[in-house]
Scaffold this active site. Structure first.
Site, PDB file in Angstrom:
ATOM      1  N   GLY A 182       0.918  -1.245  -0.026  1.00 46.07           N
ATOM      2  CA  GLY A 182       0.082   0.144   0.081  1.00 46.07           C
ATOM      3  C   GLY A 182       0.760   1.200   0.201  1.00 46.07           C
ATOM      4  N   THR A 234       4.615   2.462   5.311  1.00 44.39           N
ATOM      5  CA  THR A 234       3.212   2.351   5.356  1.00 44.39           C
ATOM      6  C   THR A 234       2.398   2.850   6.605  1.00 44.39           C
ATOM      7  OG1 THR A 234       1.496   0.148   6.176  1.00 44.39           O
ATOM      8  CG2 THR A 234       4.030   0.303   6.746  1.00 44.39           C
ATOM      9  N   ASP A 249      -0.047   1.990   8.060  1.00 42.46           N
ATOM     10  CA  ASP A 249      -0.552   1.266   9.313  1.00 42.46           C
ATOM     11  C   ASP A 249       0.282   1.154  10.610  1.00 42.46           C
ATOM     12  OD1 ASP A 249      -2.806   0.545   7.788  1.00 42.46           O
ATOM     13  OD2 ASP A 249      -2.195  -1.466   7.427  1.00 42.46           O
ATOM     14  N   ASP A 260       2.518  -1.117  11.212  1.00 38.70           N
ATOM     15  CA  ASP A 260       2.458  -2.126  11.712  1.00 38.70           C
ATOM     16  C   ASP A 260       3.647  -2.990  12.151  1.00 38.70           C
ATOM     17  OD1 ASP A 260       2.727  -2.364   9.230  1.00 38.70           O
ATOM     18  OD2 ASP A 260       1.004  -3.721   8.656  1.00 38.70           O
ATOM     19  N   ARG A 283      -5.461  -3.310   9.374  1.00 39.54           N
ATOM     20  CA  ARG A 283      -5.965  -4.737   9.275  1.00 39.54           C
ATOM     21  C   ARG A 283      -5.725  -5.320  10.546  1.00 39.54           C
ATOM     22  NH1 ARG A 283      -3.610  -6.296   3.578  1.00 39.54           N
ATOM     23  NH2 ARG A 283      -2.217  -4.481   4.109  1.00 39.54           N
ATOM     24  N   ARG A 317      -5.059   7.656   2.851  1.00 37.36           N
ATOM     25  CA  ARG A 317      -3.591   6.935   2.316  1.00 37.36           C
ATOM     26  C   ARG A 317      -3.014   8.085   1.536  1.00 37.36           C
ATOM     27  NH1 ARG A 317      -3.704   0.861   0.721  1.00 37.36           N
ATOM     28  NH2 ARG A 317      -3.871   1.538  -1.524  1.00 37.36           N
TER      29      ARG A 317
HETATM   30  P1  ADP Z   1       3.054  -4.307   2.531  1.00 39.92           P
HETATM   31  O1  ADP Z   1       4.457  -4.543   2.103  1.00 39.92           O
HETATM   32  O2  ADP Z   1       2.587  -2.954   2.745  1.00 39.92           O
HETATM   33  O3  ADP Z   1       2.663  -5.285   3.739  1.00 39.92           O
HETATM   34  P2  ADP Z   1       1.607  -6.638   0.883  1.00 39.92           P
HETATM   35  O4  ADP Z   1       1.642  -7.620   2.114  1.00 39.92           O
HETATM   36  O5  ADP Z   1       0.763  -6.361  -0.134  1.00 39.92           O
HETATM   37  O6  ADP Z   1       2.187  -5.055   1.599  1.00 39.92           O
HETATM   38  O7  ADP Z   1       3.227  -7.094   0.497  1.00 39.92           O
HETATM   39  C1  ADP Z   1       3.753  -6.218  -0.668  1.00 39.92           C
HETATM   40  C2  ADP Z   1       4.366  -7.219  -1.572  1.00 39.92           C
HETATM   41  O8  ADP Z   1       5.473  -7.990  -1.254  1.00 39.92           O
HETATM   42  C3  ADP Z   1       3.382  -8.416  -2.219  1.00 39.92           C
HETATM   43  O9  ADP Z   1       2.389  -7.936  -3.083  1.00 39.92           O
HETATM   44  C4  ADP Z   1       4.406  -9.542  -2.636  1.00 39.92           C
HETATM   45  O10 ADP Z   1       4.882  -9.212  -3.924  1.00 39.92           O
HETATM   46  C5  ADP Z   1       5.518  -9.392  -1.664  1.00 39.92           C
HETATM   47  N1  ADP Z   1       5.344 -10.307  -0.455  1.00 39.92           N
HETATM   48  C6  ADP Z   1       4.507 -10.435   0.509  1.00 39.92           C
HETATM   49  N2  ADP Z   1       4.680 -11.306   1.220  1.00 39.92           N
HETATM   50  C7  ADP Z   1       5.544 -12.288   0.677  1.00 39.92           C
HETATM   51  C8  ADP Z   1       6.481 -13.381   1.056  1.00 39.92           C
HETATM   52  N3  ADP Z   1       5.969 -14.038   1.936  1.00 39.92           N
HETATM   53  N4  ADP Z   1       7.473 -13.799   0.381  1.00 39.92           N
HETATM   54  C9  ADP Z   1       7.754 -13.211  -0.960  1.00 39.92           C
HETATM   55  N5  ADP Z   1       7.115 -12.011  -1.323  1.00 39.92           N
HETATM   56  C10 ADP Z   1       6.097 -11.612  -0.456  1.00 39.92           C
HETATM   57  O1  F6P Z   2      -1.622   0.327   3.464  1.00 41.19           O
HETATM   58  C1  F6P Z   2      -2.270  -0.600   4.425  1.00 41.19           C
HETATM   59  C2  F6P Z   2      -3.683  -0.632   4.139  1.00 41.19           C
HETATM   60  O2  F6P Z   2      -4.022   0.551   4.188  1.00 41.19           O
HETATM   61  C3  F6P Z   2      -4.527  -1.556   5.165  1.00 41.19           C
HETATM   62  O3  F6P Z   2      -4.813  -0.891   6.334  1.00 41.19           O
HETATM   63  C4  F6P Z   2      -5.957  -1.689   4.348  1.00 41.19           C
HETATM   64  O4  F6P Z   2      -6.391  -2.778   4.787  1.00 41.19           O
HETATM   65  C5  F6P Z   2      -5.101  -2.179   2.716  1.00 41.19           C
HETATM   66  O5  F6P Z   2      -4.054  -1.412   2.814  1.00 41.19           O
HETATM   67  C6  F6P Z   2      -5.957  -1.722   1.700  1.00 41.19           C
HETATM   68  O6  F6P Z   2      -5.268  -1.461   0.551  1.00 41.19           O
HETATM   69  P1  F6P Z   2      -5.671  -1.958  -0.823  1.00 41.19           P
HETATM   70  O7  F6P Z   2      -6.947  -2.048  -1.036  1.00 41.19           O
HETATM   71  O8  F6P Z   2      -4.771  -1.261  -1.662  1.00 41.19           O
HETATM   72  O9  F6P Z   2      -5.166  -3.448  -0.982  1.00 41.19           O
END
Ligand code: ADP
Ligand code: F6P
Length: 320
Positions: free
Chosen positions: A11, A126, A128, A130, A172, A253
């Site tokens: 995000g 981010t 969040d 988190d 989340r 955001r």
């Molecule tokens: P954030 O980085 O904000 O937590 P996401 O959870 O969507 O957002 O993760 C961003 C990207 O990182 C994912 O779309 C994916 O490409 C990569 N990613 C997430 N989890 C994994 C994982 N366990 N192993 C490898 N790549 C990952």
């Molecule tokens: O950036 C984190 C976050 O804002 C979460 O709090 C939220 O649930 C999520 O991204 C939603 O983002 P998207 O709809 O882009 O996956």
């Protein structure tokens, strides 16, 4: 280290552009070539990589979003997909990578280090907040201030109509946006995933306060703490008082990053290049007690709650 690439992933968050700017300008200051990857890991896999110059980040510091764009790339958990990313980096002669994102982004970074020996630095970006190893992430402060704006406006109209307001904010798995905005906005109730809550008790208190002349209440709900419409309906039924629901959604955001997020972005971006220049091991960068720190990715992605229970208690004491 001669060639470094930077990407934003997951995000988006206010301050990502300011952070890319800090990375680019620090790299160029050290005579390191700097490349931008578009759309996070999705773009990396496809080789969407372009050289960045000092002017490519002009007039960017105040802009929300990320000019490199961001994406979710679920396929990136597959080691063969990661291999394509590594091949793209090597085709451009890139020997270091900076990723700006949340814990998912850091998991991808960890895989690139563990499976292929790529040197990666992670910057927490981010809204969040988190990630437990760092006190703050880039974008959180701005998002909380946007929520505050919403709370102020809601207070005006809810007060006029003797209504209870339930405002849902993002988060989340983490209630930090709700907690900080709740305390700063003087909310009566802060509902977060980290702490169980009792709707019967909240309804009772709302009714009691109404009878005492307090006809308006503010409830801030973190999205991960429950379903906003179900919670509002339960409170309406049990208290007999009108509860109006607002989902603040994606508005929180976007927007121009505030001072704290720009300073954090500058310090983190600078640190990432310093680490790569000095050939450091791959690390996630963070801030503790206003000092920039670094930790291994293993530690950065651990799910340990850093939820501030004291602040949560303060929220409730001050809302009497
Ligand atoms: P954030 O980085 O904000 O937590 P996401 O959870 O969507 O957002 O993760 C961003 C990207 O990182 C994912 O779309 C994916 O490409 C990569 N990613 C997430 N989890 C994994 C994982 N366990 N192993 C490898 N790549 C990952
Ligand atoms: O950036 C984190 C976050 O804002 C979460 O709090 C939220 O649930 C999520 O991204 C939603 O983002 P998207 O709809 O882009 O996956």
């Amino acid at each position: 280290m001669q060639r470094i690439a930077v990407l934003t992933s997951g995000g988006d968050a206010p301050g990502m552009n300011a952070c890319i700017r800090a990375v680019v300008r620090t790299a160029l200051n050290n005579n390191i070539d700097i490349y931008g990857v578009e759309r996070g890991y999705a773009g990396l896999v496809k080789g969407e990589i372009t050289r960045l110059g000092t002017r490519s980040v002009s007039d960017m510091i105040h802009k929300g979003g990320t000019f490199l764009k961001t994406a979710r790339c679920p396929e990136f958990i597959d080691v063969e997909v990661q291999r394509q990313a590594v091949e793209a980096l090597s085709a451009f002669g890139i020997d270091g990578l900076i990723v700006i994102g949340g814990d998912g982004t850091f998991r991808g970074a960890k895989d690139l280090c563990d499976n292929f020996g790529i040197k990666v630095m992670g910057i927490p970006g981010t809204i969040d907040n988190d990630l437990s190893y760092t006190d703050f992430t880039v974008g959180f402060d701005t998002a909380v201030n946007s929520v505050l704006w919403a709370i102020n406006n809601l207070r005006d109209t809810m007060h006029s109509h003797d209504r209870v307001s339930l405002l849902e904010v993002m988060g989340r798995h983490c209630g930090d946006i709700a907690l900080y905005a709740g305390v700063a906005g003087g909310a009566e109730y802060v509902l977060v995933p980290e702490i169980p809550f009792d709707l019967d008790e909240i309804a009772r208190k709302i009714k009691k306060s109404y009878l005492r002349g307090k006809t308006s209440n503010m409830i801030i709900l973190a999205e991960g703490a429950g379903n906003r419409d179900e919670i509002a309906e339960t409170l309406r039924t049990k208290s007999g008082i009108n509860v109006k629901v607002t989902n603040f959604g994606y508005i929180q955001r976007g927007g121009s990053p505030n001072m704290n997020d720009r300073i954090l972005a500058a310090r983190f971006g600078y640190k990432a290049i310093e680490l790569l220049k000095n050939n450091s091991e791959s690390r996630a960068i963070g801030i503790k007690d206003n000092k920039v720190i670094t930790v291994p990715f293993d530690e950065a992605v651990k799910h340990v709650s850093k939820f501030d229970k004291e602040l949560y208690n303060i929220a409730h004491i001050l809302s009497l």
